[in-house]
Design an enzyme around this catalytic site. Structure first.
Site, PDB file in Angstrom:
ATOM      1  N   CYS A 138       0.675  -1.235   0.151  1.00 38.30           N
ATOM      2  CA  CYS A 138      -0.042   0.129   0.225  1.00 38.30           C
ATOM      3  C   CYS A 138       0.890   1.307   0.054  1.00 38.30           C
ATOM      4  CB  CYS A 138      -1.036  -0.072   1.136  1.00 38.30           C
ATOM      5  SG  CYS A 138      -1.778   1.588   1.550  1.00 38.30           S
ATOM      6  N   GLU A 153      -5.168   7.807   8.913  1.00 41.19           N
ATOM      7  CA  GLU A 153      -4.976   8.679   7.765  1.00 41.19           C
ATOM      8  C   GLU A 153      -3.417   8.947   7.773  1.00 41.19           C
ATOM      9  OE1 GLU A 153      -7.203   9.824   5.462  1.00 41.19           O
ATOM     10  OE2 GLU A 153      -8.471   8.326   6.351  1.00 41.19           O
ATOM     11  N   SER A 154      -2.931   8.430   6.552  1.00 42.13           N
ATOM     12  CA  SER A 154      -1.525   8.459   6.232  1.00 42.13           C
ATOM     13  C   SER A 154      -0.975   9.850   6.663  1.00 42.13           C
ATOM     14  CB  SER A 154      -1.072   7.996   5.020  1.00 42.13           C
ATOM     15  OG  SER A 154      -1.689   8.800   3.985  1.00 42.13           O
ATOM     16  N   LYS A 190     -10.426  -7.787   6.580  1.00 40.81           N
ATOM     17  CA  LYS A 190      -9.823  -6.946   7.712  1.00 40.81           C
ATOM     18  C   LYS A 190     -10.166  -7.493   8.964  1.00 40.81           C
ATOM     19  CE  LYS A 190     -12.059  -3.253   5.317  1.00 40.81           C
ATOM     20  NZ  LYS A 190     -11.136  -2.520   4.736  1.00 40.81           N
ATOM     21  N   VAL A 222      -5.611   0.675   6.002  1.00 40.29           N
ATOM     22  CA  VAL A 222      -4.229   0.833   6.312  1.00 40.29           C
ATOM     23  C   VAL A 222      -3.704   2.198   5.799  1.00 40.29           C
ATOM     24  CG1 VAL A 222      -3.735  -1.449   7.107  1.00 40.29           C
ATOM     25  CG2 VAL A 222      -3.502  -0.682   4.850  1.00 40.29           C
TER      26      VAL A 222
HETATM   27  N1  LIG Z   1      -7.140   8.217   3.294  1.00 40.72           N
HETATM   28  C1  LIG Z   1      -6.155   6.835   3.625  1.00 40.72           C
HETATM   29  C2  LIG Z   1      -6.255   6.177   2.506  1.00 40.72           C
HETATM   30  C3  LIG Z   1      -5.863   4.487   3.069  1.00 40.72           C
HETATM   31  C4  LIG Z   1      -6.064   3.426   2.043  1.00 40.72           C
HETATM   32  O1  LIG Z   1      -6.848   3.480   1.128  1.00 40.72           O
HETATM   33  N2  LIG Z   1      -5.509   2.225   2.156  1.00 40.72           N
HETATM   34  C5  LIG Z   1      -6.151   1.020   1.609  1.00 40.72           C
HETATM   35  C6  LIG Z   1      -4.656   0.222   1.098  1.00 40.72           C
HETATM   36  S1  LIG Z   1      -3.565   0.901   0.111  1.00 40.72           S
HETATM   37  C7  LIG Z   1      -7.026   0.307   2.221  1.00 40.72           C
HETATM   38  O2  LIG Z   1      -6.789   0.263   3.260  1.00 40.72           O
HETATM   39  N3  LIG Z   1      -7.976  -0.422   1.770  1.00 40.72           N
HETATM   40  C8  LIG Z   1      -9.055  -1.025   2.294  1.00 40.72           C
HETATM   41  C9  LIG Z   1     -10.338  -0.979   1.583  1.00 40.72           C
HETATM   42  O3  LIG Z   1     -10.288  -0.339   0.330  1.00 40.72           O
HETATM   43  O4  LIG Z   1     -11.134  -1.393   2.103  1.00 40.72           O
HETATM   44  C10 LIG Z   1      -4.950   7.349   4.103  1.00 40.72           C
HETATM   45  O5  LIG Z   1      -4.320   8.234   3.525  1.00 40.72           O
HETATM   46  O6  LIG Z   1      -4.229   6.674   4.911  1.00 40.72           O
END
Ligand SMILES: N[C@@H](CCC(=O)N[C@@H](CS)C(=O)NCC(=O)O)C(=O)O
Length: 271
Positions: free
Chosen positions: A42, A94-95, A69, A82
């Site tokens: 990710c 939130e990254s 999850k 994540v």
């Molecule tokens: N806005 C979030 C986006 C994080 C995100 O989209 N992570 C993806 C993996 S790259 C995720 O956890 N996806 C799970 C899903 O779509 O259910 C951040 O910046 O942390």
């Protein structure tokens, strides 16, 4: 969430980091108060991972599949995304928030990732926000578009130029000789530009000597992207290319069902 944990169509992926990232994971497998719940593939996770590595903050890395999850993740982050951080038994997600938090919570660890000048710090926040609101959605529109991608390609190249024009003249990083937060916030996508060569007929960025009036901008971009790819922290948080393919193929075919993929299809921004 419409999919059950077990049936998420994106859940089939390589279960753990490989290549240099595998070594980094194993060096951070001992229990620690600071825990990063991540997925090896990710780019949002890689942002937080880069900050931890650059600042040499001690942490524990815990691999989770966000498409399958585990309760341990959902308990900390109701969005089930994540990266998720556990700090002193308290959750954060939130990254960009995690990255800024790490900078503030560990001021004495490693180099500061904030520019010295307060105006530059504010300008940096504008461009971090721009990455989330403009750049990442454009990356995904280009990657997920089926058929003729020329319009999406041109939009994306336009954004690369826009970002590059904001960099200081002296490189190689955005603000000069040292990497700052802004560099780390874009780095994960910069080292994933190969997806366009692999699936979308190339970025078709002008080559050296072919950019006409934009020569200076593209040469600055190449300098920046080259420096990013060479950073130890970047190399140490990347897995083997072949394992990304399974995941990116689904995006390239517009079949991925992640929140990001669905948001892109319905014209929304980053989840
Ligand atoms: N806005 C979030 C986006 C994080 C995100 O989209 N992570 C993806 C993996 S790259 C995720 O956890 N996806 C799970 C899903 O779509 O259910 C951040 O910046 O942390």
């Amino acid at each position: 969430m419409s999919q059950t944990k077990q049936s998420h169509p994106d859940a089939e992926l390589h279960p753990e980091a490989t290549g240099l990232a595998k070594q980094t994971v194993s060096e951070h497998s001992t229990p620690h108060d600071l825990k990063l719940y991540g997925g090896w593939f990710c780019p949002f996770v890689q942002r937080s991972w880069l900050v931890l590595e650059e600042k040499k903050i001690p942490y524990e890395y815990i691999e989770v599949n966000p498409y399958h999850k585990p309760d341990s993740l959902l308990k900390l982050n109701p969005r089930g995304l994540v990266p998720t951080l556990q700090y002193d038994n308290k959750p954060l997600y939130e990254s960009t928030v995690i990255c800024q938090f790490l900078e503030e919570a560990y001021p004495d660890h490693g180099p500061s990732l904030l520019p010295e000048d307060v105006y530059d710090r504010a300008r940096m926040r504008i461009w971090i926000d721009w990455i989330t609101s403009r750049f990442i959605p454009s990356y995904h529109r280009f990657l997920q578009k089926q058929g003729d991608v020329e319009e999406e390609r041109q939009q994306f190249l336009g954004l690369l130029k826009e970002f590059t024009k904001e960099m200081t003249e002296q490189g190689p990083y955005f603000f000069g000789a040292e990497p700052k937060m802004i560099d780390l916030m874009l780095a994960p996508w910069a080292v994933r530009l190969w997806v366009f060569d692999h699936y979308k007929g190339g970025l078709n960025m002008p080559k050296e000597g072919e950019a006409g009036g934009d020569e200076k901008v593209w040469s600055r971009w190449r300098e920046w992207a080259g420096a990013i790819a060479e950073m130890d922290s970047v190399k140490k948080t990347l897995s083997e290319r072949q394992h990304y393919l399974q995941i990116y193929q689904r995006y390239a075919d517009d079949k991925a069902q992640s929140e990001m993929a669905k948001a892109t299809r319905s014209g929304r921004g980053v989840p």
